[in-house]
Design an enzyme around this catalytic site. Structure first.
Site, mmCIF file in Angstrom:
data_model
loop_
_atom_site.group_PDB
_atom_site.id
_atom_site.type_symbol
_atom_site.label_atom_id
_atom_site.label_comp_id
_atom_site.label_asym_id
_atom_site.label_seq_id
_atom_site.Cartn_x
_atom_site.Cartn_y
_atom_site.Cartn_z
ATOM 1 N N SER A 142 0.870 -1.190 0.000
ATOM 2 C CA SER A 142 0.000 0.000 0.000
ATOM 3 C C SER A 142 0.897 1.226 0.000
ATOM 4 O O SER A 142 2.073 1.142 0.395
ATOM 5 C CB SER A 142 -0.865 0.000 1.270
ATOM 6 O OG SER A 142 -1.475 1.265 1.459
ATOM 7 N N TYR A 155 -1.983 -0.592 10.468
ATOM 8 C CA TYR A 155 -2.009 -0.916 9.029
ATOM 9 C C TYR A 155 -0.742 -0.385 8.356
ATOM 10 O O TYR A 155 -0.078 -1.102 7.607
ATOM 11 C CB TYR A 155 -3.267 -0.310 8.408
ATOM 12 C CG TYR A 155 -3.467 -0.602 6.940
ATOM 13 C CD1 TYR A 155 -3.991 -1.822 6.519
ATOM 14 C CD2 TYR A 155 -3.157 0.348 5.969
ATOM 15 C CE1 TYR A 155 -4.192 -2.080 5.158
ATOM 16 C CE2 TYR A 155 -3.354 0.103 4.621
ATOM 17 C CZ TYR A 155 -3.880 -1.115 4.219
ATOM 18 O OH TYR A 155 -4.081 -1.368 2.874
HETATM 19 N N1 LIG Z 1 -8.655 -0.744 -1.729
HETATM 20 C C1 LIG Z 1 -7.681 0.065 -1.399
HETATM 21 O O1 LIG Z 1 -7.839 1.294 -1.376
HETATM 22 C C2 LIG Z 1 -6.304 -0.490 -1.075
HETATM 23 C C3 LIG Z 1 -5.235 0.412 -1.052
HETATM 24 C C4 LIG Z 1 -3.983 -0.077 -0.757
HETATM 25 C C5 LIG Z 1 -3.785 -1.405 -0.500
HETATM 26 N N2 LIG Z 1 -4.849 -2.258 -0.505
HETATM 27 C C6 LIG Z 1 -4.555 -3.662 -0.209
HETATM 28 O O2 LIG Z 1 -5.070 -4.469 -1.239
HETATM 29 C C7 LIG Z 1 -5.375 -5.756 -0.718
HETATM 30 C C8 LIG Z 1 -6.778 -6.153 -1.149
HETATM 31 O O3 LIG Z 1 -7.667 -5.206 -0.639
HETATM 32 P P1 LIG Z 1 -9.058 -4.831 -1.327
HETATM 33 O O4 LIG Z 1 -9.190 -3.359 -1.237
HETATM 34 O O5 LIG Z 1 -9.210 -5.512 -2.614
HETATM 35 O O6 LIG Z 1 -10.017 -5.408 -0.191
HETATM 36 P P2 LIG Z 1 -11.243 -6.409 -0.177
HETATM 37 O O7 LIG Z 1 -11.749 -6.343 1.210
HETATM 38 O O8 LIG Z 1 -12.174 -6.123 -1.315
HETATM 39 O O9 LIG Z 1 -10.565 -7.822 -0.447
HETATM 40 C C9 LIG Z 1 -9.773 -8.463 0.498
HETATM 41 C C10 LIG Z 1 -10.069 -9.949 0.404
HETATM 42 O O10 LIG Z 1 -9.204 -10.618 1.325
HETATM 43 C C11 LIG Z 1 -9.957 -11.551 2.067
HETATM 44 N N3 LIG Z 1 -9.305 -11.750 3.363
HETATM 45 C C12 LIG Z 1 -9.129 -10.830 4.345
HETATM 46 N N4 LIG Z 1 -8.506 -11.397 5.386
HETATM 47 C C13 LIG Z 1 -8.278 -12.688 5.061
HETATM 48 C C14 LIG Z 1 -7.678 -13.789 5.725
HETATM 49 N N5 LIG Z 1 -7.193 -13.663 6.956
HETATM 50 N N6 LIG Z 1 -7.612 -14.980 5.090
HETATM 51 C C15 LIG Z 1 -8.132 -15.134 3.852
HETATM 52 N N7 LIG Z 1 -8.727 -14.133 3.174
HETATM 53 C C16 LIG Z 1 -8.804 -12.923 3.772
HETATM 54 C C17 LIG Z 1 -11.346 -10.936 2.204
HETATM 55 O O11 LIG Z 1 -12.334 -11.906 2.482
HETATM 56 C C18 LIG Z 1 -11.516 -10.285 0.828
HETATM 57 O O12 LIG Z 1 -12.097 -11.178 -0.105
HETATM 58 C C19 LIG Z 1 -5.193 -5.669 0.800
HETATM 59 O O13 LIG Z 1 -3.934 -6.224 1.140
HETATM 60 C C20 LIG Z 1 -5.218 -4.173 1.045
HETATM 61 O O14 LIG Z 1 -4.508 -3.823 2.205
HETATM 62 C C21 LIG Z 1 -6.107 -1.834 -0.800
#
Ligand SMILES: NC(=O)c1ccc[n+]([C@@H]2O[C@H](COP(=O)([O-])OP(=O)(O)OC[C@H]3O[C@@H](n4cnc5c(N)ncnc54)[C@H](O)[C@@H]3O)[C@@H](O)[C@H]2O)c1
Length: 259
Positions: A142, A155
């Protein structure tokens, strides 16, 4: 473009958001795809949907912070598809609290999922990739790896650790033909943010305006835009790229907030 023909890609957290978009794009580019997620219902739905589009897809329900679950995910992927070429460590959680408010348990939880889970999956995947002569790991970090989010220190800490994990893995496993990189997404609008908008009584467009504050491109990104960069790093197009973090953030990290 079908850069992943004959390749096997494993994506954690592939049931929604960035992970789902990555699984779908890899499938569209010829990969056989394994998805792990704690959300069994939605993960199964994504796999079935991919199969309906002619993609060989497997779903494994798993809590990625458990080392046995990570090992089982990799084992079942190899049992089903015979190899593993790409691992995308993506399953992550967010916690909104200051260090003063945070408990020892919440530290354990976020570091277990966001950092140790990535390491456990890499631990299981690396020997298998090594047997094929190499592979590629992409960790989803991130912009919080290098900037503070506010009320999100746990985080921020976990994502800075992912950047360190990425460099360490890249160094230790380069000789096995394994490249390891990270993407650092900025604000990416997903279902999670749709829910947050609803909870805040805002329309998605109202929420996006605040969410994208400071982004040079004046909007949040999409999961598909992050997936495109993950696929670049995972593919042979990035054959001389390892140990690096690619910012996929519409310019927010490069922008200065002071005039
Ligand atoms: N969306 C954003 O703005 C953003 C920005 C920077 C980084 N990220 C990172 O991107 C990644 C994906 O995030 P996203 O925004 O697509 O979120 P999201 O919540 O849509 O998807 C995350 C997925 O991970 C699964 N998950 C969470 N904890 C888990 C666990 N312990 N075991 C198995 N599955 C698990 C959830 O069920 C979900 O399907 C994350 O690592 C997040 O930190 C997201």
């Amino acid at each position: 473009m079908r850069r992943f023909e004959g390749k096997v890609v494993a994506v954690t957290g592939g049931a929604s958001g960035i992970g789902e978009a990555t699984a779908r794009r890899c499938g569209a580019e010829g990969a056989r795809v394994a998805i792990a997620d704690r959300d069994g219902e939605r993960g199964e739905w994504v796999a079935v949907d991919l199969q309906g589009q002619g993609v060989e897809a497997l779903f494994v329900p798993a809590q990625m912070e458990r080392e046995e679950a990570a090992a089982d995910f990799v084992r079942r992927t190899v049992d089903r598809f015979g190899r593993l070429d790409v691992l995308v460590n993506n399953a992550g959680i967010r916690l909104y609290q200051t260090v003063v408010e945070a408990s020892a348990e919440s530290w354990d939880t976020i570091l277990a999922v966001n950092v140790k889970g990535y390491a456990f999956c890499a631990k299981a995947a690396i020997p298998v990739m090594g047997q094929n002569g190499g592979g590629s790991i992409v960790n989803v970090a991130s912009i919080r790896a290098v900037t503070a989010g506010g009320n999100m220190t746990q985080y921020d800490t976990s994502k800075a650790a992912v950047a360190g994990l990425t460099r360490g893995l890249a160094m230790d496993h380069a000789m096995e033909g394994i490249r390891v990189n990270a993407v650092c997404p900025g604000p990416i609008f997903t279902r999670f943010h749709e829910n947050r908008a609803r909870e805040a009584g805002k329309t998605p467009d109202e929420f996006k305006k605040t969410f994208a504050g400071g982004v040079m491109l004046q909007r949040p990104g999409t999961p598909e835009e992050v997936a495109a960069c993950i696929l670049f790093l995972a593919s042979d197009d990035a054959s001389f790229v390892t140990g690096t973090c690619l910012f996929v953030d519409g310019g927010i990290t490069a922008a200065s907030s002071t005039p």
